[in-house]
Motif scaffolding. Structure first.
Motif, PDB file in Angstrom:
ATOM      1  N   SER A 197       0.853  -1.181   0.000  1.00  0.00           N
ATOM      2  CA  SER A 197       0.000   0.000   0.000  1.00  0.00           C
ATOM      3  C   SER A 197       0.894   1.236   0.000  1.00  0.00           C
ATOM      4  O   SER A 197       1.654   1.456   0.934  1.00  0.00           O
ATOM      5  N   TYR A 198       0.790   2.059  -1.059  1.00  0.00           N
ATOM      6  CA  TYR A 198       1.650   3.243  -1.163  1.00  0.00           C
ATOM      7  C   TYR A 198       0.955   4.304  -1.997  1.00  0.00           C
ATOM      8  O   TYR A 198       0.008   4.029  -2.729  1.00  0.00           O
ATOM      9  N   ASN A 199       1.443   5.540  -1.884  1.00  0.00           N
ATOM     10  CA  ASN A 199       0.928   6.634  -2.691  1.00  0.00           C
ATOM     11  C   ASN A 199       1.696   6.714  -4.002  1.00  0.00           C
ATOM     12  O   ASN A 199       2.882   6.389  -4.053  1.00  0.00           O
ATOM     13  N   VAL A 200       1.034   7.180  -5.058  1.00  0.00           N
ATOM     14  CA  VAL A 200       1.654   7.213  -6.384  1.00  0.00           C
ATOM     15  C   VAL A 200       2.910   8.085  -6.405  1.00  0.00           C
ATOM     16  O   VAL A 200       3.831   7.854  -7.195  1.00  0.00           O
ATOM     17  N   HIS A 201       2.997   9.093  -5.516  1.00  0.00           N
ATOM     18  CA  HIS A 201       4.189   9.948  -5.450  1.00  0.00           C
ATOM     19  C   HIS A 201       5.411   9.178  -4.943  1.00  0.00           C
ATOM     20  O   HIS A 201       6.547   9.614  -5.144  1.00  0.00           O
ATOM     21  N   GLN A 259      -2.136  12.141   3.173  1.00  0.00           N
ATOM     22  CA  GLN A 259      -3.111  13.038   2.556  1.00  0.00           C
ATOM     23  C   GLN A 259      -3.996  12.332   1.523  1.00  0.00           C
ATOM     24  O   GLN A 259      -4.907  12.939   0.973  1.00  0.00           O
ATOM     25  N   SER A 260      -3.737  11.056   1.265  1.00  0.00           N
ATOM     26  CA  SER A 260      -4.484  10.327   0.232  1.00  0.00           C
ATOM     27  C   SER A 260      -5.703   9.623   0.823  1.00  0.00           C
ATOM     28  O   SER A 260      -5.605   8.881   1.803  1.00  0.00           O
ATOM     29  N   GLU A 261      -6.863   9.837   0.185  1.00  0.00           N
ATOM     30  CA  GLU A 261      -8.097   9.198   0.652  1.00  0.00           C
ATOM     31  C   GLU A 261      -8.049   7.686   0.476  1.00  0.00           C
ATOM     32  O   GLU A 261      -8.438   6.927   1.361  1.00  0.00           O
ATOM     33  N   ALA A 292       5.425  13.378  15.595  1.00  0.00           N
ATOM     34  CA  ALA A 292       4.213  12.817  16.201  1.00  0.00           C
ATOM     35  C   ALA A 292       3.033  13.771  16.113  1.00  0.00           C
ATOM     36  O   ALA A 292       1.887  13.343  15.916  1.00  0.00           O
ATOM     37  N   LYS A 293       3.298  15.087  16.199  1.00  0.00           N
ATOM     38  CA  LYS A 293       2.187  16.054  16.161  1.00  0.00           C
ATOM     39  C   LYS A 293       1.490  16.056  14.794  1.00  0.00           C
ATOM     40  O   LYS A 293       0.306  16.356  14.693  1.00  0.00           O
ATOM     41  N   GLN A 294       2.246  15.702  13.753  1.00  0.00           N
ATOM     42  CA  GLN A 294       1.638  15.649  12.418  1.00  0.00           C
ATOM     43  C   GLN A 294       0.752  14.415  12.238  1.00  0.00           C
ATOM     44  O   GLN A 294      -0.061  14.342  11.323  1.00  0.00           O
ATOM     45  N   LEU A 295       0.917  13.437  13.111  1.00  0.00           N
ATOM     46  CA  LEU A 295       0.081  12.233  13.055  1.00  0.00           C
ATOM     47  C   LEU A 295      -1.216  12.397  13.848  1.00  0.00           C
ATOM     48  O   LEU A 295      -2.085  11.531  13.779  1.00  0.00           O
ATOM     49  N   SER A 296      -1.346  13.498  14.594  1.00  0.00           N
ATOM     50  CA  SER A 296      -2.519  13.692  15.447  1.00  0.00           C
ATOM     51  C   SER A 296      -3.845  13.590  14.698  1.00  0.00           C
ATOM     52  O   SER A 296      -4.789  12.951  15.179  1.00  0.00           O
ATOM     53  N   PRO A 297      -3.973  14.190  13.491  1.00  0.00           N
ATOM     54  CA  PRO A 297      -5.272  14.069  12.796  1.00  0.00           C
ATOM     55  C   PRO A 297      -5.556  12.669  12.263  1.00  0.00           C
ATOM     56  O   PRO A 297      -6.690  12.379  11.881  1.00  0.00           O
ATOM     57  N   TYR A 298      -4.528  11.806  12.228  1.00  0.00           N
ATOM     58  CA  TYR A 298      -4.688  10.468  11.636  1.00  0.00           C
ATOM     59  C   TYR A 298      -4.726   9.425  12.756  1.00  0.00           C
ATOM     60  O   TYR A 298      -3.725   8.805  13.097  1.00  0.00           O
TER      61      TYR A 298
END
Length: 352
Positions: A197-201, A259-261, A292-298
């Motif tokens: 599982s990966y993003n196209v970028h 950021q990918s749905e 870690a703070k950037q993972l808060s919304p996820y």
């Protein structure tokens, strides 16, 4: 000769098992091509069968698809083939089209449907009938019908906006659960060792680093989006099949991944399988350092990071051999939770 063009288009679509739409900039600007894909889409949603195969002849940015609602909607929900991405792998490209053409749902029920305007007229007549009924009812009980109509509209809008993906997601999870139970009872082996599982970028790293090592050097059989997803199938169904037909799922996490749905759907489904089966089926690889703070919304990823060990590519740059060894150990490990041991990243192993 002499037939109206629309009637020719309708007859061609309904007398064929599949419709292959070859999409380019010229295709988007053509009025008749627009009629073709509208008619094919109408048949797709009417019959609920995989009767459409989309082939993009050139890379078209998403923003250029904005004025074309029909194509944009199909691209979001269904898998498609891209000729520019297949230039180096034309054999796989034609194999995917062959698989899509061979795939048949209820072939015994297939027949040449009503041609010309007959099919459209039937639907219009049905629509006029319902309109007449609704008009009759609203004339007699205008207030209550208006009230219930408003409530129903709000309810449908709410379900469509907030719960649409959850209902679709739950439906495919249920199908996957039934399929997995059936597979385990019959002792059918998995088709793949791991789904990546990966993003196209991040495809350059996956194809340049991970794929040569795991498939080329270690001999594992991997499932990849661009190579193994079946064209024409709903994307959610492809994801479900890939996860449950693989022993493990490798999530290559980066800023683009967060950021990918669709990447979010993939890790949600892999997490569901992890907690449902209580097996060691998930391997997380961080392609870059994410605070870690950037993972808060996820919530899903943050919860997994807190409870499970993961691998970090930036920490393993100087010790890539240890990094690939850790992935190899994780893929070799049986899915028995009693045998689970923490995965050590590059530097952790060196410190020991």
């Amino acid at each position: 000769m002499g037939k109206p063009i629309v009637e020719n288009i309708t007859e061609a679509i309904y007398c064929s098992r599949k419709t292959i739409c070859v999409i380019s900039q010229h295709y988007l600007q053509s009025e008749w091509c627009s009629k073709d894909i509208q008619m094919a889409s109408f048949r797709l949603f009417n019959e609920h069968k995989d009767v459409m195969i989309m082939v993009f002849l050139e890379d078209i940015p998403a923003k250029q698809l904005s004025p074309y609602f029909q194509i944009r909607s199909l691209v979001k929900k269904r898998s498609y083939l891209s000729w520019p991405q297949a230039v180096q792998h034309t054999g796989v490209f034609w194999q995917k089209i062959q698989q899509a053409l061979k795939r048949e749902e209820n072939p015994a029920e297939h027949r040449c449907l009503l041609t010309g305007y007959q099919r459209v007229i039937q639907w219009l007549q049905l629509g006029f009938f319902f309109c007449s009924v609704i008009k009759l009812v609203t004339e007699t009980t205008f207030f209550w019908n208006s009230f219930f109509l408003v409530v129903l509209t709000l309810l449908i809008s709410f379900i469509h906006h907030f719960l649409r993906w959850h209902l679709t997601y739950t439906y495919y999870l249920f199908l996957a659960f039934l399929y997995d139970n059936k597979r385990r009872k019959k002792g059918i082996p998995h088709s793949y060792d791991a789904f990546v599982s990966y993003n196209v970028h991040d495809e350059a790293w996956v194809c340049g680093e991970l794929l040569p090592e795991l498939e080329g050097q270690q001999g594992w059989k991997l499932c990849l989006h661009h190579r193994d997803f079946e064209p024409g199938k709903p994307i959610v169904e492809n994801i479900t099949d890939a996860i449950y037909n693989s022993r493990k799922t490798i999530c290559v996490i980066s800023q683009h991944y967060l950021q990918s749905e669709w990447c979010s759907r993939e890790i949600q489904m892999a997490s569901y399988r992890l907690f449902d089966e209580h097996k060691d089926v998930l391997i997380m690889v961080f392609l870059e350092d994410i605070p870690a703070k950037q993972l808060s919304p996820y919530y899903q990823i943050r919860s997994l990071v807190k409870k499970r060990s993961y691998l970090s590519w930036p920490q393993a740059v100087q010790h890539t051999g240890v990094f690939w060894q850790k992935i190899q150990q994780a893929l070799k490990r049986e899915e028995n939770p009693a045998e689970h041991r923490c995965l050590l990243t590059g530097y952790q192993r060196v410190i020991q």
